[in-house]
Enzyme design. Structure first.
Site, mmCIF file in Angstrom:
data_model
loop_
_atom_site.group_PDB
_atom_site.id
_atom_site.type_symbol
_atom_site.label_atom_id
_atom_site.label_comp_id
_atom_site.label_asym_id
_atom_site.label_seq_id
_atom_site.Cartn_x
_atom_site.Cartn_y
_atom_site.Cartn_z
ATOM 1 N N HIS A 37 0.876 -1.221 -0.176
ATOM 2 C CA HIS A 37 -0.039 0.024 0.201
ATOM 3 C C HIS A 37 0.893 1.145 0.291
ATOM 4 C CE1 HIS A 37 -2.632 -2.824 2.183
ATOM 5 N NE2 HIS A 37 -3.594 -2.526 1.197
ATOM 6 N N SER A 186 -2.603 -8.109 3.303
ATOM 7 C CA SER A 186 -2.904 -7.706 4.611
ATOM 8 C C SER A 186 -3.257 -9.285 5.086
ATOM 9 C CB SER A 186 -4.182 -7.028 4.714
ATOM 10 O OG SER A 186 -4.143 -5.764 3.885
#
Ligand code: PAF
Length: 288
Positions: A37, A186
């Site tokens: 990210h 994640s």
């Protein structure tokens, strides 16, 4: 860095940036931020005058029995990381904000949403396309940044933006990997140390396909079988798919005579992981 919760505030802020003639980059996320990210944020900061990030675990893209409830939520840490990178504002809506009582309008995702993830996670891309279009309306950015790890998602969003005339440039960014090749996700947080090792099977299988192709095997089905063998041999508990496909349509390729993409979804324990790799056939006259 401003942390905005309401759609109205986020729109006002984004609109103001655009009215000032600035380029606004946007990175939509579900939080639990990792280097992947942050690389999107850095790219946006390089290319734009201001950068916005959204953090929203979108319920409509999770199917029954999937990990919506368990999905890691690390807002404070996420905001600290974004602040350190110099993000201008973060939009953190609640599910009630984006899906108020009576909400009933969804985006019907494009054809490229049908195979692969579309088969194994029915409704997933309907939820993704809907929330991304809503976010694009709330944050009318110049460009939006997505990782190539979610390759099919990228194709779905590109097609949606083109089909629905959304004036936002979609920028795809390379997958960020751990030193040993595991794609950052994640969901890697769910893995025990032993499963973390087994999760490397995806990267090993993708590389095995690349090597087989380089050594002259061009039959798509043979490459797929080889990936499956490597996956099960190296620690996958279940494989949803391991395919060699056309990089634009995601139709399986019988023969890899042009650029192709290998895509995998596999389970390690209870964790479902995805990864992909572009494959280039070597020229026929070149000895391998
Ligand atoms: O890739 C993600 O994190 C999500 O699918 C997205 C694009 C933020 C939509 O919820």
């Amino acid at each position: 860095m401003k942390v905005l919760h309401s759609c109205h505030e986020a729109f006002a802020h984004a609109h103001h940036v655009r009215l000032e003639g600035q380029r606004l980059g946007f990175v939509p996320t579900m939080g639990a931020l990792h280097e992947g990210h942050l690389a999107l944020v850095r790219r946006s900061k390089e290319e734009c005058d201001a950068t916005a990030v959204s953090i929203f675990v979108n319920p409509t893209q999770f199917g029954p029995g999937e990990d919506y409830q368990q999905y890691p939520r690390t807002l404070e840490q996420d905001c600290q990381g974004l602040r350190d990178l110099g993000v201008d504002f973060v939009f953190v809506p609640t599910a009630q904000d984006l899906y108020p009582v009576g909400f009933s309008t969804y985006v019907h995702p494009p054809r490229v949403a049908e195979p692969l993830e579309g088969k194994f996670r029915p409704g997933h891309f309907r939820g993704v396309a809907t929330v991304v279009l809503k976010l694009f309306h709330i944050i009318p950015a110049t460009a939006a940044y997505f990782g190539r790890k979610d390759y099919q998602q990228l194709l779905v969003i590109r097609r949606m933006v083109e089909d629905l005339n959304v004036p936002i440039r979609i920028v795809d960014c390379p997958t960020v990997r751990e030193a040993d090749g595991l794609a950052m996700s994640s969901r890697n947080r769910y893995l025990s140390p032993q499963q973390r090792q087994a999760a490397l099977c995806l990267w090993k299988a993708l590389n095995a396909a690349r090597e087989r192709l380089a050594s002259g095997e061009r039959e798509g089905a043979a490459l797929q079988r080889h990936m499956l063998d490597v996956l099960y041999d190296q620690g996958a508990d279940r494989v949803d798919y391991a395919v060699v496909a056309d990089p634009d349509t995601l139709e399986p390729l019988q023969e890899v005579d042009r650029t192709a993409i290998a895509l995998i979804a596999a389970h390690v324990g209870k964790t479902r992981l995805i990864d992909n790799l572009l494959l280039e056939p070597s020229p026929p006259d070149e000895p391998n």
